[in-house]
Enzyme design. Structure first.
Site, PDB file in Angstrom:
ATOM      1  N   ASP A   1      17.723 -37.548  -6.929  1.00  0.00           N
ATOM      2  CA  ASP A   1      18.015 -37.029  -8.135  1.00  0.00           C
ATOM      3  C   ASP A   1      18.099 -38.390  -9.044  1.00  0.00           C
ATOM      4  OD1 ASP A   1      18.569 -35.721 -10.512  1.00  0.00           O
ATOM      5  OD2 ASP A   1      20.809 -35.537  -9.887  1.00  0.00           O
TER       6      ASP A   1
ATOM      7  N   HIS B   1       9.686 -40.316 -12.440  1.00  0.00           N
ATOM      8  CA  HIS B   1       9.035 -39.466 -11.283  1.00  0.00           C
ATOM      9  C   HIS B   1       7.985 -40.321 -10.810  1.00  0.00           C
ATOM     10  CE1 HIS B   1      11.117 -36.166 -12.496  1.00  0.00           C
ATOM     11  NE2 HIS B   1      10.489 -35.823 -13.473  1.00  0.00           N
TER      12      HIS B   1
ATOM     13  N   LEU C   1       8.037 -38.415  13.403  1.00  0.00           N
ATOM     14  CA  LEU C   1       8.944 -38.006  12.178  1.00  0.00           C
ATOM     15  C   LEU C   1       8.451 -36.846  11.635  1.00  0.00           C
ATOM     16  CD1 LEU C   1      11.448 -38.580  10.338  1.00  0.00           C
ATOM     17  CD2 LEU C   1       9.532 -39.288   8.405  1.00  0.00           C
TER      18      LEU C   1
HETATM   19  C1  FPP Z   1      14.960 -35.226 -10.027  1.00  0.00           C
HETATM   20  O1  FPP Z   1      15.283 -36.278 -10.851  1.00  0.00           O
HETATM   21  C2  FPP Z   1      13.878 -35.363  -9.450  1.00  0.00           C
HETATM   22  C3  FPP Z   1      12.845 -34.203  -9.310  1.00  0.00           C
HETATM   23  C4  FPP Z   1      13.110 -33.141  -9.781  1.00  0.00           C
HETATM   24  C5  FPP Z   1      11.491 -34.420  -8.568  1.00  0.00           C
HETATM   25  C6  FPP Z   1      11.602 -35.544  -7.528  1.00  0.00           C
HETATM   26  C7  FPP Z   1      10.234 -36.071  -7.715  1.00  0.00           C
HETATM   27  C8  FPP Z   1       9.747 -37.183  -7.262  1.00  0.00           C
HETATM   28  C9  FPP Z   1      10.725 -37.988  -6.622  1.00  0.00           C
HETATM   29  C10 FPP Z   1       8.411 -37.857  -7.486  1.00  0.00           C
HETATM   30  C11 FPP Z   1       7.268 -36.968  -6.915  1.00  0.00           C
HETATM   31  C12 FPP Z   1       7.532 -36.597  -5.431  1.00  0.00           C
HETATM   32  C13 FPP Z   1       6.644 -36.683  -4.603  1.00  0.00           C
HETATM   33  C14 FPP Z   1       7.139 -36.211  -3.124  1.00  0.00           C
HETATM   34  C15 FPP Z   1       5.202 -37.129  -4.549  1.00  0.00           C
HETATM   35  P1  FPP Z   1      15.526 -35.570 -12.445  1.00  0.00           P
HETATM   36  O2  FPP Z   1      14.380 -35.362 -13.229  1.00  0.00           O
HETATM   37  O3  FPP Z   1      16.504 -34.289 -12.463  1.00  0.00           O
HETATM   38  O4  FPP Z   1      16.405 -36.640 -13.148  1.00  0.00           O
HETATM   39  P2  FPP Z   1      17.655 -36.729 -14.182  1.00  0.00           P
HETATM   40  O5  FPP Z   1      18.832 -35.880 -13.642  1.00  0.00           O
HETATM   41  O6  FPP Z   1      18.021 -38.185 -14.262  1.00  0.00           O
HETATM   42  O7  FPP Z   1      16.916 -36.077 -15.425  1.00  0.00           O
END
Ligand code: FPP
Length: 260
Positions: free
Chosen positions: A35, A52, A146
């Site tokens: 997050d 992201h 893994l």
């Molecule tokens: C949460 O941050 C993150 C996500 C909803 C997406 C996770 C994606 C990645 C780490 C990148 C792509 C993944 C892979 C496996 C290639 P948020 O957007 O909710 O952050 P915020 O709460 O600060 O808005």
């Protein structure tokens, strides 16, 4: 563990942390709520998708480190059933990043013997994403290292509903005993140990519908670090923190962390 140590320079901080970890009491399964990508980008006056993109680097480091530690499983929460509420452009960027990640990381997965799986309601994904996931699942299926689960279009309640539906259908066709093991065996994580350690970045104190059944006795590690800033150092610190916990599993005697 030896594979990780051989990658590190003697004297560097991560080497010292890795040496402090007891290899006999590693968590078998780590689950992570990644997050804070949006906040990371906002802090830099960048569009959310930059967060992201930066988060993919943390995914790479985390996956490689868990493989080098010889953990049994790592489950990463990449996209929840609720994430469809985000702007279409953000959702499409996430699919694009996922496809780029899968293509770029296949050689690394093969090198480290990683067995890749996707968990969630995958039928609802764009067909091209589904096809690339299936390709990596198939190409890594004979690996023995893994097990990397990416939770995509995942919801903990949806998973339990799916398990109960499967169980009800089997009960209709014949006799089936309904107990905890029967439900566990019908979850997307069937056959894997439950997570011992659940890490959440960005400081939110919630489990956000992630692995609700499986985290019953997981140790929680919440850090204020935003996911793109989550490093190998912090992963090793989280494991050390986990090894200092007394796990009682509802009993009175500290079982400490389980020996593997
Ligand atoms: C949460 O941050 C993150 C996500 C909803 C997406 C996770 C994606 C990645 C780490 C990148 C792509 C993944 C892979 C496996 C290639 P948020 O957007 O909710 O952050 P915020 O709460 O600060 O808005």
């Amino acid at each position: 563990m030896q594979r990780l140590l051989s990658e590190l320079a003697v004297g560097e901080k991560d080497y010292k942390l890795a040496r402090a970890i007891d290899p006999a009491r590693l968590p078998a399964h780590i689950a992570i709520i990644m997050d804070g990508n949006g906040r990371w980008a906002k802090n830099r006056h960048l569009p959310r998708v930059s967060g992201h993109r930066a988060g993919v680097t943390s995914v790479r480091t985390t996956v490689t480190t868990c493989a080098q530690l010889d953990l049994e499983a790592l489950t990463l929460y990449a996209f929840s059933v609720e994430n469809w509420k985000r702007p279409k452009s953000e959702v499409e960027t996430l699919w694009r990043l996922l496809r780029v990640y899968l293509r770029a990381e296949l050689p690394t997965m093969m090198k480290h013997g990683i067995r890749f799986a996707a968990i969630g309601r995958l039928d609802a994904l764009p067909p091209i994403v589904r096809a690339e996931l299936d390709d990596v699942i198939q190409k890594t299926q004979k690996n023995h290292g893994l097990r990397l689960n990416l939770a995509i279009n995942y919801g903990g309640r949806a998973e339990i509903v799916d398990a109960v539906k499967a169980l009800t259908e089997e009960a209709r066709l014949g006799s089936v005993e309904i107990d905890e093991a029967a439900i566990s065996a019908r979850l997307y994580t069937a056959g894997l140990p439950d997570p011992d350690l659940l890490i959440r970045t960005s400081g939110e104190m919630r489990v956000s519908n992630f692995l609700l059944w499986q985290i019953a006795y997981a140790e929680l590690y919440v850090t204020h670090t935003l996911w793109p800033d989550f490093t190998r150092t912090e992963l090793l610190e989280a494991i050390l923190d986990y090894q200092r916990r007394d796990r009682r599993f509802g009993g009175l005697e500290p079982a400490s962390v389980r020996a593997r």
